[in-house]
Design a protein around this motif. Structure first.
Motif, mmCIF file in Angstrom:
data_model
loop_
_atom_site.group_PDB
_atom_site.id
_atom_site.type_symbol
_atom_site.label_atom_id
_atom_site.label_comp_id
_atom_site.label_asym_id
_atom_site.label_seq_id
_atom_site.Cartn_x
_atom_site.Cartn_y
_atom_site.Cartn_z
ATOM 1 N N ILE A 204 13.337 4.657 43.147
ATOM 2 C CA ILE A 204 12.795 3.347 42.790
ATOM 3 C C ILE A 204 13.158 3.049 41.339
ATOM 4 O O ILE A 204 12.857 3.839 40.441
ATOM 5 C CB ILE A 204 11.262 3.302 42.958
ATOM 6 C CG1 ILE A 204 10.853 3.843 44.335
ATOM 7 C CG2 ILE A 204 10.749 1.886 42.742
ATOM 8 C CD1 ILE A 204 11.417 3.066 45.495
ATOM 9 N N TYR A 205 13.804 1.898 41.123
ATOM 10 C CA TYR A 205 14.222 1.492 39.779
ATOM 11 C C TYR A 205 13.394 0.279 39.354
ATOM 12 O O TYR A 205 13.346 -0.725 40.068
ATOM 13 C CB TYR A 205 15.707 1.135 39.757
ATOM 14 C CG TYR A 205 16.617 2.295 40.101
ATOM 15 C CD1 TYR A 205 17.222 3.057 39.108
ATOM 16 C CD2 TYR A 205 16.869 2.628 41.432
ATOM 17 C CE1 TYR A 205 18.053 4.122 39.422
ATOM 18 C CE2 TYR A 205 17.697 3.697 41.758
ATOM 19 C CZ TYR A 205 18.285 4.432 40.752
ATOM 20 O OH TYR A 205 19.104 5.486 41.067
ATOM 21 N N GLU A 206 12.750 0.388 38.196
ATOM 22 C CA GLU A 206 11.957 -0.721 37.653
ATOM 23 C C GLU A 206 12.574 -1.137 36.318
ATOM 24 O O GLU A 206 12.514 -0.395 35.343
ATOM 25 C CB GLU A 206 10.501 -0.293 37.466
ATOM 26 C CG GLU A 206 9.817 0.115 38.768
ATOM 27 C CD GLU A 206 8.448 0.713 38.540
ATOM 28 O OE1 GLU A 206 7.494 -0.067 38.365
ATOM 29 O OE2 GLU A 206 8.342 1.954 38.524
ATOM 30 N N TRP A 207 13.150 -2.339 36.302
ATOM 31 C CA TRP A 207 13.896 -2.805 35.138
ATOM 32 C C TRP A 207 13.062 -3.732 34.265
ATOM 33 O O TRP A 207 12.233 -4.496 34.755
ATOM 34 C CB TRP A 207 15.154 -3.546 35.584
ATOM 35 C CG TRP A 207 16.190 -2.667 36.210
ATOM 36 C CD1 TRP A 207 16.372 -2.427 37.542
ATOM 37 C CD2 TRP A 207 17.188 -1.895 35.525
ATOM 38 N NE1 TRP A 207 17.415 -1.561 37.737
ATOM 39 C CE2 TRP A 207 17.938 -1.221 36.512
ATOM 40 C CE3 TRP A 207 17.518 -1.714 34.181
ATOM 41 C CZ2 TRP A 207 19.000 -0.377 36.192
ATOM 42 C CZ3 TRP A 207 18.575 -0.873 33.860
ATOM 43 C CH2 TRP A 207 19.301 -0.221 34.860
ATOM 44 N N ILE B 137 11.610 -7.330 35.462
ATOM 45 C CA ILE B 137 12.607 -8.079 36.231
ATOM 46 C C ILE B 137 12.441 -7.692 37.705
ATOM 47 O O ILE B 137 13.179 -6.845 38.233
ATOM 48 C CB ILE B 137 14.041 -7.769 35.752
ATOM 49 C CG1 ILE B 137 14.141 -7.859 34.228
ATOM 50 C CG2 ILE B 137 15.037 -8.718 36.409
ATOM 51 C CD1 ILE B 137 13.897 -9.247 33.675
ATOM 52 N N PRO B 138 11.470 -8.276 38.402
ATOM 53 C CA PRO B 138 11.184 -7.879 39.792
ATOM 54 C C PRO B 138 12.364 -8.054 40.734
ATOM 55 O O PRO B 138 12.572 -7.235 41.636
ATOM 56 C CB PRO B 138 10.014 -8.794 40.188
ATOM 57 C CG PRO B 138 9.409 -9.239 38.892
ATOM 58 C CD PRO B 138 10.548 -9.322 37.928
ATOM 59 N N ALA C 179 15.388 -1.644 29.523
ATOM 60 C CA ALA C 179 14.665 -0.411 29.827
ATOM 61 C C ALA C 179 14.550 -0.259 31.333
ATOM 62 O O ALA C 179 14.462 -1.250 32.068
ATOM 63 C CB ALA C 179 13.279 -0.423 29.190
ATOM 64 N N VAL C 180 14.563 0.977 31.791
ATOM 65 C CA VAL C 180 14.404 1.246 33.218
ATOM 66 C C VAL C 180 13.520 2.471 33.400
ATOM 67 O O VAL C 180 13.556 3.405 32.598
ATOM 68 C CB VAL C 180 15.772 1.472 33.910
ATOM 69 C CG1 VAL C 180 16.438 2.744 33.411
ATOM 70 C CG2 VAL C 180 15.619 1.522 35.429
ATOM 71 N N SER D 177 12.106 7.491 32.133
ATOM 72 C CA SER D 177 12.455 6.189 31.572
ATOM 73 C C SER D 177 13.599 6.321 30.577
ATOM 74 O O SER D 177 13.798 7.377 29.973
ATOM 75 C CB SER D 177 11.237 5.561 30.875
ATOM 76 O OG SER D 177 10.185 5.354 31.790
ATOM 77 N N ALA D 178 14.350 5.237 30.425
ATOM 78 C CA ALA D 178 15.439 5.191 29.450
ATOM 79 C C ALA D 178 15.529 3.778 28.900
ATOM 80 O O ALA D 178 15.207 2.803 29.588
ATOM 81 C CB ALA D 178 16.763 5.600 30.095
#
Length: 217
Positions: free
Chosen positions: A158-161, A168-169, A192-193, A205-206
Protein backbone atom coordinates in the motif's frame (compact mmCIF):
# COMPACT_ATOMS: atom_id res chain seq x y z
CA UNK A 1 -40.39 -3.73 55.05
CA UNK A 2 -40.35 -1.37 52.11
CA UNK A 3 -37.33 0.48 53.50
CA UNK A 4 -35.54 -2.83 54.04
CA UNK A 5 -36.09 -3.84 50.41
CA UNK A 6 -34.86 -0.45 49.20
CA UNK A 7 -31.72 -0.80 51.32
CA UNK A 8 -31.06 -4.26 49.90
CA UNK A 9 -31.51 -2.99 46.34
CA UNK A 10 -29.29 0.03 47.02
CA UNK A 11 -26.61 -2.19 48.58
CA UNK A 12 -26.77 -4.58 45.62
CA UNK A 13 -26.33 -1.70 43.17
CA UNK A 14 -23.25 -0.46 45.04
CA UNK A 15 -21.69 -3.93 45.17
CA UNK A 16 -22.47 -4.60 41.52
CA UNK A 17 -21.02 -1.24 40.55
CA UNK A 18 -17.81 -1.88 42.46
CA UNK A 19 -17.48 -5.33 40.91
CA UNK A 20 -17.93 -3.92 37.41
CA UNK A 21 -15.29 -1.27 38.11
CA UNK A 22 -12.85 -3.86 39.44
CA UNK A 23 -13.43 -6.05 36.40
CA UNK A 24 -12.91 -3.18 33.97
CA UNK A 25 -9.67 -2.18 35.68
CA UNK A 26 -8.20 -5.69 35.79
CA UNK A 27 -4.92 -5.90 33.85
CA UNK A 28 -4.88 -7.89 30.63
CA UNK A 29 -2.50 -8.55 27.75
CA UNK A 30 -4.24 -5.74 25.87
CA UNK A 31 -2.81 -3.30 28.39
CA UNK A 32 0.61 -3.95 26.86
CA UNK A 33 -0.63 -2.25 23.69
CA UNK A 34 0.27 0.99 25.49
CA UNK A 35 3.99 0.34 25.06
CA UNK A 36 5.51 3.35 23.32
CA UNK A 37 8.15 2.64 20.67
CA UNK A 38 10.35 5.41 19.24
CA UNK A 39 10.55 5.38 16.30
CA UNK A 40 7.29 3.53 15.70
CA UNK A 41 8.41 2.15 12.35
CA UNK A 42 12.18 1.72 12.53
CA UNK A 43 14.31 0.95 9.51
CA UNK A 44 17.32 -1.33 9.33
CA UNK A 45 20.07 -1.05 11.96
CA UNK A 46 18.04 1.47 13.94
CA UNK A 47 18.05 1.93 17.71
CA UNK A 48 14.53 1.68 19.14
CA UNK A 49 13.54 2.86 22.62
CA UNK A 50 10.55 1.28 24.36
CA UNK A 51 8.58 2.46 27.37
CA UNK A 52 5.83 0.50 29.09
CA UNK A 53 2.93 2.70 30.18
CA UNK A 54 0.16 1.04 32.20
CA UNK A 55 -3.22 2.30 33.40
CA UNK A 56 -4.35 -0.93 35.07
CA UNK A 57 -1.34 -2.02 37.13
CA UNK A 58 1.59 -0.35 38.87
CA UNK A 59 4.50 -0.74 36.47
CA UNK A 60 6.91 0.44 39.16
CA UNK A 61 6.04 -2.58 41.33
CA UNK A 62 5.79 -5.10 38.49
CA UNK A 63 8.51 -7.44 37.26
CA UNK A 64 9.07 -6.61 33.58
CA UNK A 65 11.31 -8.55 31.22
CA UNK A 66 12.16 -7.75 27.59
CA UNK A 67 13.00 -10.93 25.68
CA UNK A 68 14.65 -11.34 22.26
CA UNK A 69 15.51 -14.77 20.83
CA UNK A 70 14.58 -16.43 24.11
CA UNK A 71 17.03 -14.33 26.12
CA UNK A 72 16.15 -11.61 28.63
CA UNK A 73 17.85 -8.53 27.23
CA UNK A 74 16.50 -6.00 29.71
CA UNK A 75 14.23 -5.38 32.69
CA UNK A 76 12.14 -2.49 33.98
CA UNK A 77 9.76 -0.05 32.28
CA UNK A 78 12.31 1.19 29.74
CA UNK A 79 14.29 -0.77 27.18
CA UNK A 80 16.18 -0.21 23.94
CA UNK A 81 17.33 -2.48 21.15
CA UNK A 82 18.70 -2.27 17.61
CA UNK A 83 17.00 -3.71 14.54
CA UNK A 84 18.91 -5.91 12.11
CA UNK A 85 19.81 -5.61 8.44
CA UNK A 86 17.23 -4.96 5.71
CA UNK A 87 14.78 -7.85 5.45
CA UNK A 88 15.48 -9.24 8.93
CA UNK A 89 12.97 -9.55 11.77
CA UNK A 90 13.39 -8.69 15.44
CA UNK A 91 10.85 -10.51 17.61
CA UNK A 92 10.44 -8.83 20.99
CA UNK A 93 8.39 -10.35 23.81
CA UNK A 94 7.40 -8.31 26.86
CA UNK A 95 6.66 -10.41 29.95
CA UNK A 96 5.08 -8.83 33.03
CA UNK A 97 4.30 -10.16 36.48
CA UNK A 98 2.19 -7.64 38.37
CA UNK A 99 2.43 -6.95 42.11
CA UNK A 100 -0.59 -9.23 42.68
CA UNK A 101 1.13 -11.97 40.62
CA UNK A 102 -0.92 -11.72 37.44
CA UNK A 103 1.12 -12.69 34.37
CA UNK A 104 0.89 -10.73 31.11
CA UNK A 105 2.78 -11.25 27.88
CA UNK A 106 2.78 -9.76 24.39
CA UNK A 107 5.02 -10.21 21.35
CA UNK A 108 5.95 -7.53 18.82
CA UNK A 109 7.62 -8.14 15.44
CA UNK A 110 9.80 -5.48 13.84
CA UNK A 111 10.71 -6.01 10.18
CA UNK A 112 13.72 -4.03 9.02
CA UNK A 113 12.43 -2.31 5.89
CA UNK A 114 13.39 0.82 3.98
CA UNK A 115 12.12 2.81 1.03
CA UNK A 116 13.93 4.95 -1.54
CA UNK A 117 12.48 7.57 -3.85
CA UNK A 118 13.74 7.93 -7.42
CA UNK A 119 12.57 10.73 -9.68
CA UNK A 120 12.78 11.58 -13.35
CA UNK A 121 11.62 14.52 -15.42
CA UNK A 122 10.43 15.15 -18.94
CA UNK A 123 12.76 18.16 -19.25
CA UNK A 124 14.62 18.22 -22.58
CA UNK A 125 18.37 17.70 -22.60
CA UNK A 126 20.67 17.80 -25.66
CA UNK A 127 22.15 14.44 -26.75
CA UNK A 128 25.65 15.42 -25.62
CA UNK A 129 24.45 16.14 -22.05
CA UNK A 130 25.72 13.37 -19.78
CA UNK A 131 24.09 14.29 -16.47
CA UNK A 132 20.59 13.80 -15.13
CA UNK A 133 18.04 16.28 -16.44
CA UNK A 134 16.82 18.61 -13.71
CA UNK A 135 13.34 19.79 -12.87
CA UNK A 136 12.27 23.05 -14.48
CA UNK A 137 9.11 25.16 -14.12
CA UNK A 138 6.04 23.32 -15.46
CA UNK A 139 8.01 20.14 -16.23
CA UNK A 140 6.37 16.80 -15.50
CA UNK A 141 7.94 14.80 -12.67
CA UNK A 142 7.56 11.10 -11.98
CA UNK A 143 8.59 9.85 -8.53
CA UNK A 144 8.86 6.10 -7.94
CA UNK A 145 9.07 4.40 -4.54
CA UNK A 146 11.50 1.49 -4.22
CA UNK A 147 10.81 -0.55 -1.05
CA UNK A 148 13.42 -2.89 0.44
CA UNK A 149 12.83 -5.81 2.78
CA UNK A 150 9.03 -6.08 2.50
CA UNK A 151 9.21 -9.66 1.15
CA UNK A 152 5.95 -9.47 -0.82
CA UNK A 153 5.08 -8.33 -4.33
CA UNK A 154 5.14 -4.57 -4.92
CA UNK A 155 1.62 -4.86 -6.32
CA UNK A 156 0.33 -5.89 -2.88
CA UNK A 157 2.00 -3.09 -0.95
CA UNK A 158 0.00 0.00 0.00
CA UNK A 159 1.45 3.35 -1.11
CA UNK A 160 0.23 6.58 0.50
CA UNK A 161 1.51 9.68 -1.29
CA UNK A 162 1.76 13.27 -0.12
CA UNK A 163 2.73 16.39 -2.07
CA UNK A 164 3.74 19.34 0.11
CA UNK A 165 2.11 17.62 3.14
CA UNK A 166 -1.20 17.16 1.31
CA UNK A 167 -2.60 13.66 0.81
CA UNK A 168 -2.99 12.52 -2.81
CA UNK A 169 -5.77 9.88 -2.59
CA UNK A 170 -6.09 9.42 -6.36
CA UNK A 171 -2.45 8.31 -6.60
CA UNK A 172 -2.47 6.20 -3.42
CA UNK A 173 -3.43 2.58 -2.94
CA UNK A 174 -2.28 -0.99 -3.54
CA UNK A 175 0.50 -1.25 -6.10
CA UNK A 176 0.56 2.50 -6.82
CA UNK A 177 4.30 2.91 -6.46
CA UNK A 178 4.68 6.13 -8.47
CA UNK A 179 3.39 9.69 -8.44
CA UNK A 180 3.27 12.16 -11.34
CA UNK A 181 2.88 15.92 -11.02
CA UNK A 182 4.00 19.19 -12.61
CA UNK A 183 6.51 21.56 -11.08
CA UNK A 184 5.27 25.07 -10.22
CA UNK A 185 6.62 28.24 -11.82
CA UNK A 186 8.70 28.95 -8.73
CA UNK A 187 9.68 27.13 -5.57
CA UNK A 188 10.31 23.54 -4.62
CA UNK A 189 8.06 20.51 -4.29
CA UNK A 190 8.29 18.04 -1.41
CA UNK A 191 7.12 14.49 -2.05
CA UNK A 192 6.57 11.92 0.69
CA UNK A 193 5.38 8.33 0.61
CA UNK A 194 4.50 5.74 3.24
CA UNK A 195 4.78 2.13 2.09
CA UNK A 196 3.02 -0.47 4.21
CA UNK A 197 2.15 -4.15 4.24
CA UNK A 198 -1.55 -5.02 3.83
CA UNK A 199 -1.81 -5.74 7.58
CA UNK A 200 -0.41 -2.23 8.32
CA UNK A 201 1.95 -3.72 10.90
CA UNK A 202 5.03 -2.96 8.80
CA UNK A 203 5.54 0.39 7.12
CA UNK A 204 8.28 2.76 6.07
CA UNK A 205 8.33 6.38 4.90
CA UNK A 206 10.57 8.37 2.58
CA UNK A 207 10.70 12.04 1.58
CA UNK A 208 12.45 14.00 -1.15
CA UNK A 209 12.47 17.68 -2.10
CA UNK A 210 13.03 18.89 -5.66
CA UNK A 211 14.01 22.51 -6.24
CA UNK A 212 13.03 23.78 -9.67
CA UNK A 213 15.37 25.63 -11.99
CA UNK A 214 14.30 29.18 -12.70
CA UNK A 215 13.07 30.05 -16.15
CA UNK A 216 16.35 31.82 -16.78
CA UNK A 217 18.38 28.68 -16.06
Amino acid sequence: MKNFILKKIFLFVIIAGLSAFAYAAAPSAGDLDNIKFVPENPGANTTVSAQLISYTFDANRATIAWIIKGKVEGTGKNFSFTTGDIGSETILTVSVITADEKTLSKTFTFRAVEADLLWETSTYAPPQYKGKTLASPQSEIKVTAIPHGMKISDTKLIYEWKLNDKNIPASSGAGKNSLKFYMPETGAETVAVTVSMPDEKTKESATTTMPALTAGG
